[in-house]
Design a protein around this motif. Structure first.
Motif, PDB file in Angstrom:
ATOM      1  N   ARG A  71     -17.914   4.496   9.020  1.00 59.34           N
ATOM      2  CA  ARG A  71     -19.021   5.398   9.335  1.00 59.34           C
ATOM      3  C   ARG A  71     -19.908   5.615   8.101  1.00 59.34           C
ATOM      4  O   ARG A  71     -21.133   5.584   8.178  1.00 59.34           O
ATOM      5  CB  ARG A  71     -18.427   6.728   9.818  1.00 59.34           C
ATOM      6  N   VAL A  72     -19.259   5.794   6.937  1.00 62.31           N
ATOM      7  CA  VAL A  72     -20.019   5.996   5.702  1.00 62.31           C
ATOM      8  C   VAL A  72     -20.805   4.726   5.355  1.00 62.31           C
ATOM      9  O   VAL A  72     -21.980   4.786   4.988  1.00 62.31           O
ATOM     10  CB  VAL A  72     -19.076   6.338   4.526  1.00 62.31           C
ATOM     11  N   GLN A 124     -19.554   2.126  -2.842  1.00 66.33           N
ATOM     12  CA  GLN A 124     -18.390   2.531  -2.053  1.00 66.33           C
ATOM     13  C   GLN A 124     -17.064   2.029  -2.614  1.00 66.33           C
ATOM     14  O   GLN A 124     -16.019   2.359  -2.083  1.00 66.33           O
ATOM     15  CB  GLN A 124     -18.554   2.045  -0.607  1.00 66.33           C
ATOM     16  N   ALA A 155     -23.855   4.368   7.424  1.00 71.76           N
ATOM     17  CA  ALA A 155     -24.936   5.252   6.967  1.00 71.76           C
ATOM     18  C   ALA A 155     -25.624   4.660   5.735  1.00 71.76           C
ATOM     19  O   ALA A 155     -26.849   4.682   5.615  1.00 71.76           O
ATOM     20  CB  ALA A 155     -24.378   6.635   6.647  1.00 71.76           C
ATOM     21  N   LEU A 182     -16.455   9.114   1.759  1.00 68.91           N
ATOM     22  CA  LEU A 182     -17.631   9.985   1.862  1.00 68.91           C
ATOM     23  C   LEU A 182     -17.586  11.044   0.771  1.00 68.91           C
ATOM     24  O   LEU A 182     -16.573  11.726   0.614  1.00 68.91           O
ATOM     25  CB  LEU A 182     -17.626  10.675   3.237  1.00 68.91           C
ATOM     26  N   ASP A 186     -29.487   3.377   5.444  1.00 71.72           N
ATOM     27  CA  ASP A 186     -30.392   3.779   4.360  1.00 71.72           C
ATOM     28  C   ASP A 186     -31.059   2.561   3.755  1.00 71.72           C
ATOM     29  O   ASP A 186     -32.272   2.527   3.566  1.00 71.72           O
ATOM     30  CB  ASP A 186     -29.598   4.478   3.248  1.00 71.72           C
ATOM     31  N   GLY A 211     -20.837  16.539   9.736  1.00 72.04           N
ATOM     32  CA  GLY A 211     -21.013  15.221  10.349  1.00 72.04           C
ATOM     33  C   GLY A 211     -19.704  14.458  10.387  1.00 72.04           C
ATOM     34  O   GLY A 211     -19.385  13.785  11.367  1.00 72.04           O
ATOM     35  N   PHE A 212     -18.937  14.608   9.327  1.00 67.27           N
ATOM     36  CA  PHE A 212     -17.632  13.944   9.272  1.00 67.27           C
ATOM     37  C   PHE A 212     -16.683  14.532  10.310  1.00 67.27           C
ATOM     38  O   PHE A 212     -16.055  13.817  11.080  1.00 67.27           O
ATOM     39  CB  PHE A 212     -17.047  14.094   7.864  1.00 67.27           C
ATOM     40  N   GLY A 257     -13.497   6.384   9.356  1.00 67.39           N
ATOM     41  CA  GLY A 257     -14.291   7.215   8.437  1.00 67.39           C
ATOM     42  C   GLY A 257     -15.055   6.360   7.443  1.00 67.39           C
ATOM     43  O   GLY A 257     -16.262   6.550   7.224  1.00 67.39           O
ATOM     44  N   ASN A 307     -29.723  10.441   7.704  1.00 62.18           N
ATOM     45  CA  ASN A 307     -28.826  10.893   6.630  1.00 62.18           C
ATOM     46  C   ASN A 307     -29.527  11.648   5.512  1.00 62.18           C
ATOM     47  O   ASN A 307     -28.886  12.037   4.550  1.00 62.18           O
ATOM     48  CB  ASN A 307     -28.118   9.693   5.991  1.00 62.18           C
ATOM     49  N   ARG A 351     -22.878  17.030   5.461  1.00 64.82           N
ATOM     50  CA  ARG A 351     -22.014  15.844   5.415  1.00 64.82           C
ATOM     51  C   ARG A 351     -20.639  16.138   5.983  1.00 64.82           C
ATOM     52  O   ARG A 351     -20.068  15.329   6.710  1.00 64.82           O
ATOM     53  CB  ARG A 351     -21.829  15.411   3.969  1.00 64.82           C
TER      54      ARG A 351
END
Lengths: 320, 710
Positions: free
Chosen positions: B333-334, B295, B337, A142, B341, A174-175, B330, A77, A171
């Protein structure tokens, strides 16, 4: 009803589509700036064009280098160099948010199928004496865009102010393609064979080598020398720029403020490399940043002065 | 009478500013209408807001201001009329009063007949007043950060203004602001409703009209819906519940215009998602921080209260199950990630153990004149050692080896990638790494807790070692900044020194194991031999103790003053004394004794002013009156008992004992004149008062207690 991967735009189609979208709305398409920058905002097409009263609509993709963010290509990422699509709208049209949302529809995001939020995120580049207020645009959690109303640049108030939309292309791709690693993004599909060219194929080696260069190889002594010498050259030009008043129109017009800006950008990049290399102590950091700020802000002021004087000359020319 | 509605439509307002702005708009509109005599005081009003609008309704607005009649007195009748004819003086007065000369009257005054007139100021229509006054109120709204957007920069506001609605009854009030003129058109939810215009026909239909357009303008209604939607989504997996987080509910309430209700055709506005169990290997603190702070997701726990591999995302949207699946995918998925990290940082950080990071602190600046964090750690080490020494000396247990390790390693996590990414986890990460790297639980916990308490609502460090480290760290920061002349002034406290000092007081007051340390000793340990600095720190810490007693403990102003006048050094003791004083202050005897003590203090200070000396000791032979003998005897008996009770910390009992002195005190003031002409008698009586005050003021200086009404 998960995203249809087959229909998802490739990386380059994403770029085409956004460029087409904004070109249709009056933006002049510019090519990426060819000096290292940390963000699309630092390109003179944003940083200098936002100054002064002249309306501007311009869009360009800008590869942005942040040496400290490099991860040797190991982190799916994070990138040493990513691509921003920068849209500059001065003054911002009234329905700029709606225009932006239409651009998402254009790249295949059905707004009725996703959750979009505009969350406060104010942008600031202290070295450029620049800041604005705005949002990070969140799409299903995101962050896909930074949306800013530029208020100040080079320490000067802007009038009119400027709308800036910065899309994070990796980004978004990727989405759209629903991949977990940036390196798996399909950059292009060969039309004859259907072979997919991935982001990794195009860029992984660069990430690996530039991470190694900025973390392990770069010669600290020489980076300092570069920084000092670019700084000296820039300061020399800024010193001469103090003599605008006494210049003939042609000399004034040809005075290389743009050149001085490139030199300031070079300094900024050298600073970023030294920083990634761990060669700048925290105490030094503040001092070096102040030096670069002096260059960047000095250039912005010279650019504004040059523009204003040339404007006045032009007006007088008409009057005579 | 009509209802008034005002709505201002904006591009998304920062969530953190909405509640304050909604309240301010409502307050300003009501105050303006009251000032303009269009509503009575205490009129009913309601405020509304979403990210894209602020609104207010006010009931019972008059159609016009009432005319105001004012009686004006003018020149004397003799001057105003000559031979029945109006002179210029009369004409000028009539003009000033706005009446015809024929309508002038005369009034009798002690000075004679004077001209008078009833001047009527015509009221303006409500629409006219609102159109003139409301723009000023809008311009006056406070925003933590605002912006220009129009060319020529005519106004600043939080975000560009897109529309306004102003209706008085069904009539539009054409309020002008920021280049817009108010009408009756508003807009619904951008995606769920689209761009279509919505006409509001009357203030009473506002809420309903917008609800049909997928906008819930009532913040509390929206909050309630969100909570219910969170419950529904959580229930879909057996045994789960979401972790209460009022701050996050609040934030999401201000980030959304819409939230679903149960049974809206299977559509909903919260998704429950999951993440791979493998991430559960990461510390819970990291997982929760990523979800909550980065988030805006709620954490979810199982029946046992342990973190479950799920998250809840609140949408500004609603969708059926198939649609929610897309959004869930979605968001998951975030989150994946983000967790990747975090895991990358965690593993990366383990390559350089904390011990090796100690050296790296030399290049991390704490403050430019105070040097690096390495220098700070050295100072904190000395402060902590001095404080731990005192604690041990007084018999409390301290694991000095663990404390020493904790102090040395405390700041090393500032060099970690994980803290650079999640700055709010400083300390916590250090504690987790210390544990993972084999340090004792005592050392790891102390590091983990070092920044506690972060606010007056937060908890304090759990262990003695953690408490000593936290106090030493904060005290060093305060001493360092004070030494540079960077103490807080007025509302300015850029280095949050008050919060640091509040933290010290709170730890001393609330730690599980009492720390036998005084504020003076802490100041001394942090400021060393610099006497002047030590005393400034003592004063500063005492102020924070006063704040703590009043704001956190809710003690009355005079009780706090009385208690601190008797000593402001021992925090726990001051709290106990304040509580004791509050428990007895309602009794008549106590109030009477307090009043008497105040009288004694006044007499002593008057004597001092007049140069009357008090005797060195109370001489029994000079006590001539029966009542002064009885005060002397009874107070001497009580003094011993009170001292004993005080030493046992039985303050309420001691105060009750002092209150029993009331008959003797009352009789004394009834019968005895302290300022007797005879110097020896007078001096002896003054000595008696001094002794009584001295013996009984150890818990509180009662003369500070307000005893109004007695």
């Amino acid at each position: 009803m998960v995203l249809d991967k087959k229909k998802a735009l490739t990386f380059q189609e994403l770029l085409f589509t956004l460029q087409r979208f904004w070109a249709d709305r009056g933006c002049v398409l510019q090519q990426p700036y060819d000096v290292e920058v940390g963000a699309g905002t630092m390109s003179p097409d944003t940083f200098l064009r936002v100054l002064g009263p002249k309306p501007v609509r311009i869009a360009y993709a800008q590869p942005s280098r942040r040496p400290a963010d490099g991860r040797y290509g190991e982190n799916p990422n994070r990138l040493f160099r990513h691509t921003q699509l920068q849209v500059i709208l001065k003054p911002p049209p009234e329905r700029v948010q709606e225009m932006y949302l239409e651009s998402l529809v254009a790249i295949g995001i059905d707004l009725k199928e996703h959750d979009i939020k505009f969350e406060e995120d104010n942008w600031e580049w202290p070295v450029g004496g620049a800041w604005g207020v705005g949002w990070q645009v969140m799409l299903d959690g995101l962050e896909i865009t930074q949306f800013t109303y530029f208020q100040q640049c080079g320490g000067m108030d802007l009038d009119p102010i400027c709308g800036e939309i910065t899309y994070g292309l990796e980004r978004i791709a990727g989405f759209l393609q629903d991949v977990d690693s940036i390196y798996d993004i399909v950059w292009a599909v060969e039309p004859d064979t259907g072979r997919k060219v991935t982001y990794g194929e195009m860029r992984l080696a660069e990430e690996e080598q530039f991470s190694a260069y900025s973390f392990d190889y770069a010669d600290v002594g020489r980076l300092w020398e570069h920084l000092n010498s670019y700084e000296a050259e820039c300061l020399g030009l800024l010193e001469k720029a103090k003599g605008f008043e006494g210049m003939e129109t042609l000399e004034l017009k040809r005075f290389p403020v743009l050149g001085a800006y490139e030199l300031a950008l070079k300094c900024s990049h050298m600073f970023n490399l030294l920083d990634a290399r761990g060669a700048i102590s925290v105490t030094e950091r503040v001092g070096v940043m102040a030096r670069i700020r002096m260059l960047v802000v000095g250039v912005a002021k010279a650019y504004a002065a040059q523009g204003q004087m040339l404007n006045e000359v032009a007006k007088e020319g008409v009057a005579v | 009478m009509a209802e008034f509605l005002f709505e201002i439509g904006l591009e998304e307002i920062p969530a953190r500013m909405i509640a304050g702005a909604q309240a301010e708009l409502e307050r300003r509109v009501v105050a303006m209408l009251e000032r303009e005599r269009l509503v009575r005081a205490g009129v009913e009003s309601r405020g509304f807001s979403t990210p894209r609008r602020l609104a207010v309704t006010v009931a019972g607005v008059a159609e016009r201001q009432e005319d105001v009649a004012e009686e004006l007195v003018g020149p004397s009748a003799k001057i105003a009329f000559k031979d029945g004819v109006a002179t210029p003086a009369a004409v000028a007065f009539a003009k000033k009063a706005g009446v015809a000369v024929e309508d002038l009257k005369t009034v009798s005054t002690p000075k004679g007949e004077y001209l008078a007139a009833t001047s009527v100021k015509a009221g303006r229509s409500a629409a006219e007043v609102i159109a003139a006054e409301l723009p000023k109120e809008l311009a006056g709204i406070y925003w933590a950060k605002n912006m220009y957007w129009r060319a020529g920069k005519p106004e600043r506001f939080v975000r560009p203004v897109r529309w306004m609605v102003a209706l008085l009854g069904s009539e539009v009030v054409p309020v002008e602001f920021a280049g817009k003129t108010a009408g009756k058109v508003t807009f619904g939810h951008r995606v769920l409703f689209g761009d279509g215009e919505i006409a509001v026909w009357a203030p009473g239909t506002y809420v309903e009209a917008l609800e049909k357009a997928f906008v819930i303008v009532d913040v509390e209604a929206r909050r309630h819906r969100i909570r219910k939607a969170l419950d529904r989504a959580t229930r879909s997996v057996d045994g789960l519940r979401w972790r209460e987080d009022h701050g996050l509910v609040d934030k999401l309430t201000h980030l959304t215009e819409w939230a679903s209700v149960e049974g809206s055709a299977g559509r909903d506005s919260v998704v429950l998602g999951g993440f791979e169990a493998a991430y559960m290997e990461l510390p819970e603190e990291v997982l929760v921080t990523v979800m909550r702070d980065h988030q805006s997701y709620f954490a979810v726990e199982d029946k046992a209260g342990s973190l479950a591999p799920h998250f809840l995302a609140v949408l500004n949207m609603e969708a059926d199950e198939a649609g929610l699946e897309v959004i869930r995918h979605g968001n998951a998925r975030v989150l994946r990630a983000r967790f990747n990290d975090a895991r990358f940082f965690w593993e990366f950080d383990q390559r350089v153990p904390l011990v090796e990071r100690v050296k790296l602190l030399e290049s991390v600046t704490f403050q430019k004149d105070l040097g690096s964090y390495a220098a700070k750690s050295e100072r904190v080490k000395k402060v902590a050692a001095a404080l731990a020494g005192l604690v041990v000396l007084r018999g409390a247990a301290v694991d000095v080896v663990a404390l020493d390790e904790a102090v040395v390693l405390a700041k090393t996590d500032l060099t970690s990638e994980l803290v650079k990414e999640f700055t709010e986890l400083q300390g916590v990460v250090g504690g987790l790494y210390a544990r993972a790297q084999g340090f004792s639980a005592a050392a790891a916990t102390a590091i983990y807790d070092q920044y506690l308490p972060k606010s007056m609502e937060d908890s304090v460090p759990r262990t003695v070692e953690g408490a000593v480290l936290a106090i030493a760290d904060k005290a060093d920061t305060i001493a360092g900044m004070f030494g540079l002349g960077l103490e807080p002034t007025g509302s300015k406290d850029p280095f949050a020194l008050r919060r640091a000092a509040n933290g010290i007081v709170k730890i001393l007051a609330e730690s599980a194991v009492a720390l036998p340390l005084t504020l003076g000793e802490i100041a001394q340990a942090a400021a060393g031999h610099k006497e002047e600095l030590v005393s400034r720190l003592e004063v500063f810490l005492a102020e924070r103790l006063e704040f703590y007693l009043r704001e956190v403990k809710g003690q009355a102003y005079d009780v706090v003053k009385a208690v601190l006048a008797a000593g402001a050094n021992d925090v726990r003791d001051a709290v106990a004394r304040a509580e004791a004083v509050t428990s007895v202050r309602g009794s008549d005897d106590f109030a009477a004794v307090s009043a008497a003590f105040k009288r004694m203090k006044n007499i002593l200070s008057q004597a001092g002013e007049k140069g009357f000396a008090a005797g060195a000791v109370v001489d029994g032979a000079l006590l001539t009156e029966a009542s002064e003998r009885s005060l002397a005897e009874r107070s001497a008996e009580l003094a011993g008992a009170v001292k004993g009770l005080r030493e046992q910390g039985r303050y309420a009992a001691a105060l009750e004992a002092i209150a029993t002195l009331r008959p003797q005190v009352d009789a004394f003031f009834e019968a005895v004149m302290v300022m007797a002409p005879d110097a020896a008698v007078r001096g002896n009586r003054l000595a008696l008062l001094e002794r009584v005050l001295g013996d009984f003021s150890g818990i509180a200086d009662f003369s500070e207690i307000v005893t109004a009404g007695l």
